[in-house]
Write an enzyme that holds these catalytic residues in place. Structure first.
Site, short mmCIF file in Angstrom:
data_model
loop_
_atom_site.label_atom_id
_atom_site.label_comp_id
_atom_site.label_asym_id
_atom_site.label_seq_id
_atom_site.Cartn_x
_atom_site.Cartn_y
_atom_site.Cartn_z
N HIS A 29 0.82 -1.22 0.00
CA HIS A 29 0.00 0.00 0.00
C HIS A 29 0.86 1.27 0.00
O HIS A 29 0.56 2.25 0.67
CB HIS A 29 -1.00 -0.01 1.17
CG HIS A 29 -0.37 -0.10 2.54
ND1 HIS A 29 -0.94 -0.78 3.57
CD2 HIS A 29 0.78 0.41 3.03
CE1 HIS A 29 -0.17 -0.69 4.64
NE2 HIS A 29 0.87 0.05 4.34
N HIS B 154 -0.72 5.16 9.41
CA HIS B 154 0.65 5.71 9.40
C HIS B 154 0.67 7.03 10.16
O HIS B 154 0.95 8.08 9.59
CB HIS B 154 1.13 5.89 7.97
CG HIS B 154 1.13 4.63 7.17
ND1 HIS B 154 -0.02 4.04 6.70
CD2 HIS B 154 2.15 3.82 6.78
CE1 HIS B 154 0.29 2.94 6.03
NE2 HIS B 154 1.60 2.78 6.07
N HIS C 111 10.73 -3.91 3.01
CA HIS C 111 11.16 -2.51 2.85
C HIS C 111 11.59 -1.95 4.20
O HIS C 111 11.16 -2.42 5.25
CB HIS C 111 10.10 -1.63 2.19
CG HIS C 111 8.81 -1.41 2.95
ND1 HIS C 111 8.00 -2.43 3.39
CD2 HIS C 111 8.16 -0.27 3.30
CE1 HIS C 111 6.92 -1.93 3.98
NE2 HIS C 111 7.00 -0.61 3.95
N GLU D 59 4.95 -5.31 8.26
CA GLU D 59 3.55 -5.15 7.83
C GLU D 59 2.96 -6.46 7.31
O GLU D 59 1.74 -6.63 7.28
CB GLU D 59 3.44 -4.08 6.73
CG GLU D 59 3.71 -2.68 7.23
CD GLU D 59 3.72 -1.64 6.12
OE1 GLU D 59 3.70 -0.45 6.44
OE2 GLU D 59 3.77 -2.01 4.92
#
Lengths: 280, 133
Positions: free
Chosen positions: A12, A59, A193, A240
């Site tokens: 996302h 976030h 990431h 995540e």
């Protein structure tokens, strides 16, 4: 009765949303990313759910400052796209199915998941970018969305095993909802990431592809991946992926993989996307 | 004693990585409050008009304020910050997330972008300070 008919996983990345919003999706850099979603965009036209349970992480847009919920279920009638510092994304409002959300909230607490109820919040790119990727440019989203926000930012996050158990409980909760509803569950975020420090930019295709393989029929291994393993192997934000485990567990034991896509990079991130169908 | 799969100190064993904990979150509370204030267009305008004066309305440490003025993201993380809050600052500046993230690596924005296009940073040698692997 309500039934979970499919599970979708996708990264996302905010830059995907920016490329989409600014019409750069056919640029040399972004085209390969968006092409990876063409199959699912066609598929979902014939398989549009009534409701999506959308597992994502906030976030630091609606929570994480004053309140840090481990699992937070959206219970407002609607959710506005958040302003993350450059204005709100020009995408439709997100509408909930509060009957199903309330039922799930009750069932989860009865099943010993001490979830937080969010009666008001905005939703950020973690939730709206997956909707854009699956449904494209629309004036309204074609289904209701129940946001399920997971803390993957502040340690300790929930474990992968806990996320798995939550997914299994969601499956049972949906299955005992009396209304006939076609429900999908989406797990978002990942894949490998890292967005901080001198190690930023870490990408681990071996880890990612093994994760994708095992998502089909090696889930016992995935449930054992520790927070430390995620940090070491998939970068500080790769954790995540625990949200994909909620989705996968909600599909039951056996699944068929309808589609898979993996691409590096989108901005700082390895993009992964799968469409799964439960076989039980 | 309850079973633990690894000692918590191991979270400090990853090269170039700061794990965001509740303690760090508390240390950066007012910094993060500033960051989240930038989710409002009017506040972004006030900040851009006079960064120092705007920062002085928050109970942040002087070091945190200076690091904001310097856009020193490694220092902001050292002072408790987390990237998801900090990108509100770089978004306000019109930076891409990649530019903000790349600024922490010691590479230029172009070098970092080129590394990502070439497949990103390999995990080899980046997993453990102790193990060197």
């Amino acid at each position: 009765m309500a039934k979970i008919t499919a599970g979708i996983a996708t990264s996302h990345v905010p830059a995907i949303g920016a490329a989409f919003d600014q019409g750069r999706d056919q640029d040399e850099y972004w085209k390969p990313v968006f092409d990876g979603y063409e199959w699912a965009k066609e598929w979902i036209k014939d398989n549009t759910p009534d409701v999506v349970i959308l597992c994502y992480n906030d976030h630091a847009s609606a929570m994480m400052l004053d309140i840090v919920p481990t699992f937070a279920l959206g219970f407002a009638e609607d959710f506005e796209p958040a302003d993350e510092g450059w204005g709100r994304r020009d995408v439709p409002m997100v509408y909930n199915n509060t009957d199903l959300a309330g039922h799930i909230a009750e069932q989860l607490v009865i099943d010993n998941f001490d979830i937080t109820i969010m009666n008001q919040m905005d939703v950020d790119h973690g939730l709206t970018v997956p909707l854009s990727l699956m449904f494209g440019r629309v004036s309204e989203w074609p289904c209701k969305v129940i946001p399920l926000a997971v803390n993957v930012t502040q340690f300790p996050t929930p474990s992968g095993e806990r996320c798995w158990q939550l997914g299994a409980a969601i499956r049972d909760a949906v299955a005992c909802f009396p209304e006939d509803l076609n429900v999908q569950i989406w797990g978002t975020g990942g894949m490998s990431h890292q967005l901080q420090g001198p190690r930023a930019g870490l990408i681990n295709p071996d880890f990612d592809n093994e994760f994708l393989d095992k998502l089909i029929d090696g889930t016992d291994d995935l449930r054992k991946i520790t927070r430390l393993d995620y940090l070491r192997e998939s970068g500080s934000e790769g954790i995540e992926l625990i949200m994909w485990l909620i989705m996968r567990a909600a599909l039951g034991e056996k699944v068929e993989e309808l589609h898979r896509f993996y691409h590096v990079p989108a901005s700082n991130t390895a993009v992964g996307h799968v469409v799964l169908k439960p076989l039980d | 004693m309850r079973e633990r799969l690894y000692p918590l100190e191991d979270l400090e064993d990853i090269p170039g990585t700061t794990v965001f904990t509740a303690r760090r979150s508390r240390q950066a509370y007012h910094l993060h409050k500033f960051c989240m204030s930038l989710m409002d267009a009017e506040n972004r305008k006030r900040f851009k008009a006079d960064e120092r004066a705007y920062l002085d309305t928050f109970r942040m440490s002087d070091d945190q304020k200076q690091a904001v003025l310097d856009r020193d993201f490694n220092q902001l993380i050292e002072l408790g910050g987390n990237i998801y809050f900090l990108v509100k600052l770089s978004n306000t500046d019109g930076w891409s997330t990649q530019k903000a993230v790349g600024s922490m690596t010691g590479m230029t924005a172009d070098e970092y972008a080129a590394m990502m296009r070439a497949g990103g940073r390999s995990p080899e040698g980046q997993r453990s300070k102790r193990g060197g692997n």
